[in-house]
Design a protein around this motif. Structure first.
Motif, PDB file in Angstrom:
ATOM      1  N   GLY A 129       0.819  -1.216   0.000  1.00  0.00           N
ATOM      2  CA  GLY A 129       0.000   0.000   0.000  1.00  0.00           C
ATOM      3  C   GLY A 129       0.844   1.252   0.000  1.00  0.00           C
ATOM      4  O   GLY A 129       0.583   2.188  -0.760  1.00  0.00           O
ATOM      5  N   ASN A 130       1.869   1.300   0.852  1.00  0.00           N
ATOM      6  CA  ASN A 130       2.741   2.472   0.919  1.00  0.00           C
ATOM      7  C   ASN A 130       3.500   2.675  -0.385  1.00  0.00           C
ATOM      8  O   ASN A 130       3.682   3.802  -0.848  1.00  0.00           O
ATOM      9  N   GLN A 131       3.947   1.568  -0.984  1.00  0.00           N
ATOM     10  CA  GLN A 131       4.688   1.660  -2.240  1.00  0.00           C
ATOM     11  C   GLN A 131       3.788   2.175  -3.355  1.00  0.00           C
ATOM     12  O   GLN A 131       4.192   3.039  -4.141  1.00  0.00           O
ATOM     13  N   ALA A 132       2.565   1.638  -3.430  1.00  0.00           N
ATOM     14  CA  ALA A 132       1.620   2.084  -4.455  1.00  0.00           C
ATOM     15  C   ALA A 132       1.273   3.555  -4.263  1.00  0.00           C
ATOM     16  O   ALA A 132       1.124   4.301  -5.235  1.00  0.00           O
ATOM     17  N   ASN A 133       1.170   3.988  -3.018  1.00  0.00           N
ATOM     18  CA  ASN A 133       0.852   5.383  -2.751  1.00  0.00           C
ATOM     19  C   ASN A 133       1.991   6.292  -3.186  1.00  0.00           C
ATOM     20  O   ASN A 133       1.758   7.386  -3.727  1.00  0.00           O
ATOM     21  N   ASP A 134       3.222   5.857  -2.969  1.00  0.00           N
ATOM     22  CA  ASP A 134       4.400   6.625  -3.409  1.00  0.00           C
ATOM     23  C   ASP A 134       4.390   6.776  -4.929  1.00  0.00           C
ATOM     24  O   ASP A 134       4.623   7.865  -5.468  1.00  0.00           O
ATOM     25  N   ILE A 135       4.103   5.674  -5.618  1.00  0.00           N
ATOM     26  CA  ILE A 135       4.029   5.711  -7.083  1.00  0.00           C
ATOM     27  C   ILE A 135       2.906   6.636  -7.531  1.00  0.00           C
ATOM     28  O   ILE A 135       3.064   7.431  -8.465  1.00  0.00           O
ATOM     29  N   ALA A 136       1.756   6.547  -6.859  1.00  0.00           N
ATOM     30  CA  ALA A 136       0.606   7.378  -7.213  1.00  0.00           C
ATOM     31  C   ALA A 136       0.930   8.857  -7.064  1.00  0.00           C
ATOM     32  O   ALA A 136       0.560   9.685  -7.907  1.00  0.00           O
ATOM     33  N   GLU A 137       1.638   9.218  -5.990  1.00  0.00           N
ATOM     34  CA  GLU A 137       2.008  10.617  -5.772  1.00  0.00           C
ATOM     35  C   GLU A 137       2.971  11.116  -6.850  1.00  0.00           C
ATOM     36  O   GLU A 137       2.869  12.271  -7.299  1.00  0.00           O
ATOM     37  N   PHE A 164      -0.749  -3.243 -11.480  1.00  0.00           N
ATOM     38  CA  PHE A 164      -1.427  -2.007 -11.870  1.00  0.00           C
ATOM     39  C   PHE A 164      -2.156  -1.369 -10.684  1.00  0.00           C
ATOM     40  O   PHE A 164      -2.914  -0.414 -10.862  1.00  0.00           O
ATOM     41  N   GLY A 165      -1.932  -1.902  -9.485  1.00  0.00           N
ATOM     42  CA  GLY A 165      -2.594  -1.342  -8.313  1.00  0.00           C
ATOM     43  C   GLY A 165      -2.260   0.120  -8.092  1.00  0.00           C
ATOM     44  O   GLY A 165      -3.080   0.876  -7.558  1.00  0.00           O
ATOM     45  N   ALA A 166      -1.074   0.550  -8.502  1.00  0.00           N
ATOM     46  CA  ALA A 166      -0.682   1.953  -8.325  1.00  0.00           C
ATOM     47  C   ALA A 166      -1.581   2.876  -9.136  1.00  0.00           C
ATOM     48  O   ALA A 166      -1.817   4.022  -8.735  1.00  0.00           O
ATOM     49  N   ALA A 167      -2.091   2.399 -10.262  1.00  0.00           N
ATOM     50  CA  ALA A 167      -3.000   3.225 -11.072  1.00  0.00           C
ATOM     51  C   ALA A 167      -4.274   3.514 -10.290  1.00  0.00           C
ATOM     52  O   ALA A 167      -4.784   4.641 -10.298  1.00  0.00           O
ATOM     53  N   ALA A 168      -4.787   2.494  -9.605  1.00  0.00           N
ATOM     54  CA  ALA A 168      -5.990   2.688  -8.794  1.00  0.00           C
ATOM     55  C   ALA A 168      -5.713   3.653  -7.639  1.00  0.00           C
ATOM     56  O   ALA A 168      -6.557   4.494  -7.299  1.00  0.00           O
ATOM     57  N   MET A 169      -4.519   3.555  -7.060  1.00  0.00           N
ATOM     58  CA  MET A 169      -4.154   4.432  -5.951  1.00  0.00           C
ATOM     59  C   MET A 169      -4.038   5.883  -6.397  1.00  0.00           C
ATOM     60  O   MET A 169      -4.217   6.810  -5.596  1.00  0.00           O
TER      61      MET A 169
END
Length: 265
Positions: free
Chosen positions: A123-131, A161-166
């Motif tokens: 979750g934290n990694q995906a959020n970093d990518i999203a930001e 592709f979870g980062a796209a959703a984030m």
């Protein structure tokens, strides 16, 4: 002997240019200036020139944001070729950070390192990518999760592709764009590259990095085609597996088109 002298000469040039640009990149990273996004593009262009890697671009990265590029992955040279086109940041597995040479270069480009096997940190990694995407950076994902032999596309992992959703809550228009990219190594010393020569550039996980690097430098005449496909919109309510299937089909189509030197509809 001449080939060896030429190889070491160009390697020396690359090292000199790296040390000239290094202080500016470190300052850009420290203060998060736009400079730290721009400099890697020029370094990678010079690296492609030194390695004799001729990059042919078909299409272009989408100008809309947030944007994620999803590409097939054959070798570490994919990163050189892609980064020479535009300002990009890459998603890499955590082990890459400890690699000689390329681990340091990845950190200087401010790559995002992820531990795919640790679910608690996903979750934290995906959020970093999203930001990073929301901030306008082009994020590159290799959804195969590993390198191939360059002759085919391995099945891609929809979970990546979870980062796209984030990134959706941070997207001003409520859409994240995922653009398929195909990287095809097609030429060797001016001749079409077939299956026989493609192992020169393909980098499976059991091949040692430094000898592979030196092998490409000795070749000094590789051609790569990079194709940018039609973007897929990821919105709230989008089915991740369906989006993944569309992206995979487009990468496969473009890759086959270039490897077979004909248009695939």
């Amino acid at each position: 002997m001449i080939i060896k002298i030429r190889t070491y000469f160009f390697l020396f040039l690359l090292v000199v240019v790296t040390f000239i640009m290094l202080p500016f990149q470190l300052i850009g990273l420290k203060f998060d200036w736009k400079l730290r996004r721009v400099l890697p593009r020029y370094w990678h262009r010079f690296a492609c020139l030194v390695l004799g890697l001729k990059v042919r671009v078909h299409g272009a990265p989408l100008r809309k944001r947030p944007l994620m590029l999803a590409s097939n992955h054959t070798s570490w040279s994919d990163i050189l070729a892609l980064s020479s086109i535009d300002d990009m940041v890459f998603i890499a597995k955590m082990e890459v950070a400890d690699w000689p040479i390329f681990g340091t270069l990845a950190k200087l480009q401010k790559s995002v390192f992820v531990r795919r096997e640790e679910k608690r940190s996903t979750g934290n990694q995906a959020n970093d990518i999203a930001e990073r995407m929301a901030d306008g950076e082009i994020v590159v994902l290799f959804p195969e999760g590993t390198t191939s032999d360059g002759n085919r596309l391995l099945p891609i992992k929809s979970s990546l592709f979870g980062a796209a959703a984030m990134a959706l809550p941070l997207a001003p228009d409520g859409v994240v764009y995922i653009q398929p990219v195909a990287i095809a190594y097609t030429g060797y010393h001016g001749m079409p590259m077939g299956r026989y020569h493609r192992p020169i550039v393909s980098w499976p996980g059991d091949v040692t990095l430094v000898p592979h690097l030196m092998g490409i430098m000795r070749a000094m005449a590789l051609e790569v085609d990079i194709c940018f496909g039609e973007p897929v919109e990821y919105r709230a309510g989008s089915n991740r597996k369906q989006v993944s299937a569309k992206v995979e089909a487009e990468i496969r189509r473009m890759l086959a088109s270039k490897l077979l030197d004909r248009q695939i509809e």
